[in-house]
Design a protein around this motif. Sequence first.
Motif, PDB file in Angstrom:
ATOM      1  N   GLY A  24      39.990  31.089  30.755  1.00 16.60           N
ATOM      2  CA  GLY A  24      39.134  32.076  30.709  1.00 16.60           C
ATOM      3  C   GLY A  24      37.824  31.794  31.829  1.00 16.60           C
ATOM      4  N   SER A  25      38.336  31.267  33.082  1.00 15.88           N
ATOM      5  CA  SER A  25      37.279  31.132  33.934  1.00 15.88           C
ATOM      6  C   SER A  25      37.444  31.983  35.137  1.00 15.88           C
ATOM      7  CB  SER A  25      37.168  29.653  34.468  1.00 15.88           C
ATOM      8  OG  SER A  25      38.476  29.210  34.952  1.00 15.88           O
ATOM      9  N   GLY A  48      42.338  43.882  45.840  1.00 11.11           N
ATOM     10  CA  GLY A  48      41.779  43.219  44.806  1.00 11.11           C
ATOM     11  C   GLY A  48      41.609  41.551  45.057  1.00 11.11           C
ATOM     12  N   GLU A  49      41.110  40.844  44.369  1.00 16.25           N
ATOM     13  CA  GLU A  49      40.594  39.547  44.590  1.00 16.25           C
ATOM     14  C   GLU A  49      40.440  38.928  43.173  1.00 16.25           C
ATOM     15  OE1 GLU A  49      37.654  36.586  46.853  1.00 16.25           O
ATOM     16  OE2 GLU A  49      37.720  38.804  47.274  1.00 16.25           O
ATOM     17  N   VAL A  50      40.782  37.649  43.057  1.00 15.13           N
ATOM     18  CA  VAL A  50      40.575  36.694  41.914  1.00 15.13           C
ATOM     19  C   VAL A  50      39.654  36.065  42.330  1.00 15.13           C
ATOM     20  CG1 VAL A  50      41.346  35.112  40.221  1.00 15.13           C
ATOM     21  CG2 VAL A  50      43.051  36.951  40.896  1.00 15.13           C
ATOM     22  N   VAL A  51      38.581  35.758  41.418  1.00 14.01           N
ATOM     23  CA  VAL A  51      37.362  34.738  41.779  1.00 14.01           C
ATOM     24  C   VAL A  51      37.152  33.688  40.460  1.00 14.01           C
ATOM     25  CG1 VAL A  51      34.812  34.704  42.267  1.00 14.01           C
ATOM     26  CG2 VAL A  51      36.112  36.535  43.203  1.00 14.01           C
ATOM     27  N   ASP A  52      37.312  32.467  40.807  1.00 16.30           N
ATOM     28  CA  ASP A  52      37.041  31.386  40.145  1.00 16.30           C
ATOM     29  C   ASP A  52      35.503  31.496  39.750  1.00 16.30           C
ATOM     30  OD1 ASP A  52      36.825  29.024  38.804  1.00 16.30           O
ATOM     31  OD2 ASP A  52      37.826  27.776  39.981  1.00 16.30           O
ATOM     32  N   ASN A  64      30.864  48.057  47.707  1.00 15.66           N
ATOM     33  CA  ASN A  64      30.450  46.996  46.737  1.00 15.66           C
ATOM     34  C   ASN A  64      31.423  46.738  45.907  1.00 15.66           C
ATOM     35  OD1 ASN A  64      28.843  45.137  45.435  1.00 15.66           O
ATOM     36  ND2 ASN A  64      27.548  46.552  44.476  1.00 15.66           N
ATOM     37  N   ALA A  65      32.335  45.601  45.929  1.00 13.15           N
ATOM     38  CA  ALA A  65      33.316  45.224  44.882  1.00 13.15           C
ATOM     39  C   ALA A  65      32.941  45.392  43.454  1.00 13.15           C
ATOM     40  CB  ALA A  65      33.695  43.896  45.235  1.00 13.15           C
ATOM     41  N   ARG A  66      33.954  45.950  42.730  1.00 11.54           N
ATOM     42  CA  ARG A  66      33.698  46.298  41.280  1.00 11.54           C
ATOM     43  C   ARG A  66      34.647  45.238  40.370  1.00 11.54           C
ATOM     44  NH1 ARG A  66      29.413  49.240  42.123  1.00 11.54           N
ATOM     45  NH2 ARG A  66      29.758  51.183  42.796  1.00 11.54           N
ATOM     46  N   THR A  67      33.905  44.771  39.290  1.00 14.99           N
ATOM     47  CA  THR A  67      34.759  43.807  38.533  1.00 14.99           C
ATOM     48  C   THR A  67      35.638  44.543  37.642  1.00 14.99           C
ATOM     49  OG1 THR A  67      32.836  42.144  38.497  1.00 14.99           O
ATOM     50  CG2 THR A  67      34.426  41.883  36.580  1.00 14.99           C
ATOM     51  N   VAL A  68      36.872  43.974  37.457  1.00 10.60           N
ATOM     52  CA  VAL A  68      37.931  44.822  36.674  1.00 10.60           C
ATOM     53  C   VAL A  68      37.896  44.027  35.168  1.00 10.60           C
ATOM     54  CG1 VAL A  68      40.190  45.464  36.430  1.00 10.60           C
ATOM     55  CG2 VAL A  68      39.109  45.608  38.673  1.00 10.60           C
ATOM     56  N   LYS A  69      38.036  42.773  35.578  1.00 13.04           N
ATOM     57  CA  LYS A  69      38.325  41.909  33.951  1.00 13.04           C
ATOM     58  C   LYS A  69      37.402  40.864  34.560  1.00 13.04           C
ATOM     59  CE  LYS A  69      40.564  41.673  30.441  1.00 13.04           C
ATOM     60  NZ  LYS A  69      40.276  42.483  29.299  1.00 13.04           N
ATOM     61  N   SER A  93      43.856  32.076  34.680  1.00 14.16           N
ATOM     62  CA  SER A  93      44.505  32.269  35.956  1.00 14.16           C
ATOM     63  C   SER A  93      45.824  33.128  35.803  1.00 14.16           C
ATOM     64  CB  SER A  93      44.776  31.022  36.708  1.00 14.16           C
ATOM     65  OG  SER A  93      45.868  30.225  36.145  1.00 14.16           O
ATOM     66  N   ASN A  94      46.757  32.908  34.969  1.00 15.58           N
ATOM     67  CA  ASN A  94      47.995  33.754  34.843  1.00 15.58           C
ATOM     68  C   ASN A  94      47.809  35.243  34.564  1.00 15.58           C
ATOM     69  OD1 ASN A  94      49.537  31.316  35.299  1.00 15.58           O
ATOM     70  ND2 ASN A  94      49.810  30.895  33.215  1.00 15.58           N
ATOM     71  N   THR A  95      46.670  35.461  33.682  1.00 13.24           N
ATOM     72  CA  THR A  95      46.077  36.917  33.265  1.00 13.24           C
ATOM     73  C   THR A  95      45.592  37.352  34.503  1.00 13.24           C
ATOM     74  OG1 THR A  95      46.087  36.195  31.144  1.00 13.24           O
ATOM     75  CG2 THR A  95      44.893  38.287  32.028  1.00 13.24           C
ATOM     76  N   ALA A  96      44.838  36.771  35.311  1.00 10.18           N
ATOM     77  CA  ALA A  96      43.954  37.164  36.376  1.00 10.18           C
ATOM     78  C   ALA A  96      45.109  37.678  37.504  1.00 10.18           C
ATOM     79  CB  ALA A  96      43.240  36.201  37.046  1.00 10.18           C
ATOM     80  N   GLU A  97      46.143  36.720  37.896  1.00 11.87           N
ATOM     81  CA  GLU A  97      47.021  37.005  38.729  1.00 11.87           C
ATOM     82  C   GLU A  97      48.021  38.374  38.426  1.00 11.87           C
ATOM     83  OE1 GLU A  97      47.490  35.901  41.796  1.00 11.87           O
ATOM     84  OE2 GLU A  97      45.739  34.549  41.465  1.00 11.87           O
ATOM     85  N   ARG A  98      48.320  38.509  37.060  1.00  7.15           N
ATOM     86  CA  ARG A  98      48.891  39.643  36.747  1.00  7.15           C
ATOM     87  C   ARG A  98      48.219  40.844  37.003  1.00  7.15           C
ATOM     88  NH1 ARG A  98      49.777  37.053  31.708  1.00  7.15           N
ATOM     89  NH2 ARG A  98      48.633  38.780  30.682  1.00  7.15           N
TER      90      ARG A  98
END
Length: 90
Positions: free
Chosen positions: A4-5, A75-79, A48-53, A58-63
């Motif tokens: 969840g991070s 897109g991008e995953v941000v810790d 301006n980047a928008r948050t999707v989730k 990390s597994n869910t973010a990568e999906r």
Amino acid sequence: MSEGSNKVILKGYGDLDKGKYYIEHALAELFGIDDKVAKKLLEASAENARTVKTNVDSNTAERYLKALKKTGAIGEVVDTRYDFSSLSLE
């Protein structure tokens, strides 16, 4: 990355060889929204980047990221474990 991070952000159009219309349509289908709304979302997120989730592992973010990239969007995953943007020295 821990549980969840992470957050997934949309940064606009990606693979323009695919064509903007097709990217918009694929994103609309992914989110279950109208094509016009998807177009506005992509155009706005390019500036301006928008948050999707948020708050996903990390597994869910990568999906989610993989699904976004499949549409042709960027897109991008941000810790978010070390997100100090809300802190102030004032």
